[in-house]
Design an enzyme around this catalytic site. Structure first.
Site, short mmCIF file in Angstrom:
data_model
loop_
_atom_site.label_atom_id
_atom_site.label_comp_id
_atom_site.label_asym_id
_atom_site.label_seq_id
_atom_site.Cartn_x
_atom_site.Cartn_y
_atom_site.Cartn_z
CG ASP A 385 43.07 13.89 -14.73
OD1 ASP A 385 42.83 14.47 -15.69
OD2 ASP A 385 44.20 13.37 -14.39
CD GLU A 440 40.29 13.60 -18.87
OE1 GLU A 440 40.67 14.39 -19.38
OE2 GLU A 440 40.97 12.99 -17.65
#
Length: 775
Positions: A385, A440
């Site tokens: 993330d 990401e």
């Protein structure tokens, strides 16, 4: 900082390791397996090693533009090699360094329990908990020269462990900020007691009969990834927090039937605030206790492996919760323990703390954390993330990346963070060759998905975030203003040899404050006109048709992997709104809550399954799309050629492998005898038709029709064939040579039914060899 775009990193201490010089007594309680070996189930020792760094120069052959930034990139690689060499020198290598959980935190031996904690800012420390009636004077810890506190508790006289399984434990410290009781950093389980706000650390060491023993091997990494993004807590049809066990029994078989081959699970690492979606982590080594205990999670993963599904974890190493009582913030009473000092250590938008990736012990902590989830829980990889936030000191906030390479390799680059990403990818791929890493990143950082030994950052895939943003942008426009070239450009705009996971929407688009594609398309009509016993509306007809087309073209052109957030496959009619109360901001304004309701924090799978609702058609189409990719492997075919993007006709035609995709985005016009180009000669047949009545289409195509190619160049293709292209319809044609058996109307690919029906798909013919890249 120098003017050549380099970013300085702090020099490491001459002996950087907090554990390197532990005396012999301190090491006596380490696991009996030698640190350079890994125990196998048969009791044998299997060596594990991570390859030495390569030259790091291949990136310049792949992308010659990078030569203009060679000083920065060579500096980056030199920093990576320097850290690797220091780890080899002081820690015995990256393989040993990434097993910090075998020394720090609680470790059990035949004679007792050792607890170690790195807290250099603390002036004194003691282990407290239920086992000693929270007496801060009972079990005083000693400190070594590197700030590691330690205590050994011998077994009880009857041989039982000094800390019972399930006991609450904390570390009591005198710190520069005062007396503080904290949850141990490396705690493996943490729970919130009823009526309490802070969490409690739990000593988790159940008896052997209660431990889950993995029975099923981990699946091999598939050539193409079809990822079902999910959240355990909100996976029930009821307004409750769901459990690992229910997800295992109810949701995993659904994912298998739908045709996905990987499940990506969010919110695994413990987080005290449920509405953070798991992104404000408090306890990095503990699976969220809201859904069950650690062995429940292991049982879930084992069942997924039995079904042939990879399990990816949404891991958060980009920031940490701001909580002082149950998180890492101010753990030892100092601001810069795990994080950068001052403003650099605070993410002003996320209200969270930012790791200091140049710190030796932070590297040990994060590398060991990634390894822990792979080793202990058998996860098959990670979606990292917030990687954009990590790689730049501006965190990508209020920055519009234009693709200019100066944006990636300059003063704003956090080289320490990029080096950490190189190290963690090196460790993961070296020790777990089948593991998958997805980053990401919205910036488009060059080299992001190239191997570390070649000079890259080392991820397997980049999450192609621009695609979802583009669809939202397009859906705000009238149909007449959609540009076919713009759609194609966004879907295909990715770096050579760097793989991407494409998605039309993820959990981000499903949250309150945003809208899913289904909501953008159909809005409030979804509440009144989705039942088959009611007439449809133009908005519903348009929405269902475009929902299918958008997903198929995203999968067809967008990347080498595909992702869908649970429920979006059937156009889930509600957004996600976590239970929350009112928030009073420092400026005096109030953000209203929802009275802590769980009504919008669930997934109504029953709507997608209902024969009497139009949602079923969208679910059936998504399932057929997944099984089509499973059969033909078109996402990873090297042959991709876009032969037509006609703005007047609103037509897009492209080839992927031996399949020909034909999209008619026109709202009214249907085209008879429409000529489409193709590469290979022969007979083509329909293998997927979004207009099929099973998918709530209008049944305008004859699936028994055969389409024969004719010689002659058309749309830069050596051959072509004629088709009927109905309005707002996507049709996929396959060469009959890929269909050895006579094919009539293709049966809709395995309606939601039994697991055996889904498993039958795996017995379909093998894929053809991919064609050379063209176009």
């Amino acid at each position: 900082m120098e003017d050549d775009g380099k970013v300085e990193v702090e020099e490491q201490e001459s002996v950087p390791s907090a554990l390197a010089n532990n005396d012999e007594k301190a090491c006596d309680e380490a696991p009996s397996v030698p640190l350079h070996m890994k125990s196998t189930e048969k009791g044998e020792a299997k060596p594990r090693s991570i390859p030495s760094p390569g030259a790091g120069q291949k990136i310049y052959k792949i992308d010659p533009i990078l030569l203009g930034f060679r000083e920065h990139l060579d500096y980056r690689y030199a920093q990576y090699k320097r850290i690797r060499e220091a780890i080899d020198k002081y820690e015995g290598g990256l393989e040993v360094f990434s097993r910090g959980y075998e020394k720090l935190g609680f470790t059990r031996s035949e004679t007792g329990i050792t607890y170690r904690e790195w807290a250099p800012g603390a002036k004194s420390a003691a282990l407290i908990g239920d086992f000693n009636n929270w007496n801060a004077n009972a079990d005083i810890m000693s400190r070594n020269e590197f700030g590691v506190w330690e205590i050994f508790l011998p077994n009880n006289a009857d041989g039982s462990p000094p800390i019972p399984h399930g006991s609450r434990v904390k570390i009591h410290m005198e710190t520069p900020s005062g007396i503080k009781d904290s949850i141990p950093t490396w705690i493996k389980f943490s729970v919130q007691a009823p009526g309490e706000i802070p969490y409690n650390g739990i000593y988790y060491d159940p008896p052997e009969e209660e431990k889950h023993v993995f029975k099923h091997p981990q699946p091999k990494r598939p050539k193409s990834l079809r990822i079902y993004e999910s959240h355990v807590g909100m996976s029930s049809t009821e307004p409750i927090i769901n459990t690992y066990a229910n997800f295992r029994d109810d949701v995993l078989p659904r994912i298998k039937r739908l045709g996905y081959n990987a499940v990506q699970i969010m919110a695994i690492q413990e987080h005290s605030y449920y509405a953070s979606f798991g992104y404000h982590v408090t306890n990095f080594f503990a699976p969220s206790s809201r859904f069950g205990n650690p062995d429940d999670l292991k049982s879930l993963i084992d069942r997924a492996h039995e079904l042939g599904l990879l399990v990816l974890m949404d891991i958060v190493h980009s920031h940490a919760s701001n909580n002082v009582l149950d998180g890492l913030n101010m753990f030892d009473g100092t601001d810069g323990h795990y994080f950068h000092l001052g403003s650099r250590g605070h993410h002003w938008m996320w209200d969270s703390r930012l790791f200091n990736y140049g710190s030796w012990e932070v590297l040990r902590f994060l590398l060991s954390n990634a390894r822990w989830w792979l080793e202990e829980y058998k996860f098959d990889g990670f979606r990292f993330d917030g990687v954009t936030s990590m790689m730049y000191t501006h965190h990508g906030l209020e920055v519009a990346f234009t693709g200019n390479y100066n944006e990636y390799f300059g003063f704003a680059t956090d080289v320490d963070a990029v080096v950490y990403l190189m190290l963690v990818n090196d460790m993961i791929h070296g020790l777990y060759p089948d593991a998958v890493t997805i980053g990401e990143d919205v910036s488009g950082m060059p080299t992001f998905c190239l191997p570390v030994q070649d000079g890259g950052v080392g991820f397997d895939y980049r999450l192609q975030m621009a695609i979802a943003d583009k669809w939202i942008e397009i859906l705000k426009k009238r149909d007449e203003d959609w540009k076919m070239g713009d759609i194609v450009h966004t879907l295909t705009n990715r770096r050579w040899l760097e793989k991407c996971v494409a998605y039309a929407e993820s959990h981000d688009q499903a949250l309150v404050g945003d809208k899913t594609l289904a909501f953008w398309l159909m809005d409030k009509d979804m509440y009144d006109f989705m039942a088959l016993d009611r007439p449809s509306t133009p908005r519903i007809d348009r929405g269902i048709a475009l929902h299918k087309m958008i997903r198929l073209i995203t999968m067809g052109l967008g990347g080498e992997g595909y992702l869908n957030f649970m429920g979006n496959e059937f156009g889930h009619p509600e957004w996600i709104d976590f239970p929350r109360g009112e928030q009073h901001l420092p400026n005096g304004s109030v953000i209203p809550g929802n009275n802590y309701s769980y009504d919008k924090c669930r997934r109504r799978f029953d709507l997608g399954d209902a024969d009497f609702l139009r949602y079923r058609g969208m679910q059936e189409f998504d399932q057929a799309m997944q099984h089509l990719e499973a059969k033909y492997g078109f996402m990873t075919s090297e042959h991709q050629y876009i032969s037509r993007k006609n703005e007047g006709d609103r037509m897009i035609v492209f080839e992927r492998g031996n399949l020909v995709f034909v999209f008619n985005f026109h709202w009214n016009n249907s085209y008879f005898d429409y000529r489409v180009g193709c590469l290979k000669p022969g007979k083509y047949k329909i293998v997927l038709d979004s207009d099929d009545p099973l998918f709530r289409g209008f049944n305008r195509l004859d699936h028994n029709a055969e389409y024969f190619s004719t010689e002659g160049w058309y749309d830069d293709r050596p051959r072509s064939f004629l088709v009927y292209a109905p309005s707002r319809t996507a049709v996929v044609y396959a060469l009959v040579e890929d269909e050895p058996e006579a094919v009539g109307k293709p049966e809709p690919v395995q309606k939601i039914g039994t697991l055996e029906e889904a498993e039958a798909v795996e017995e379909l013919e093998p894929r053809k060899e991919s064609e050379p890249l063209e176009g």
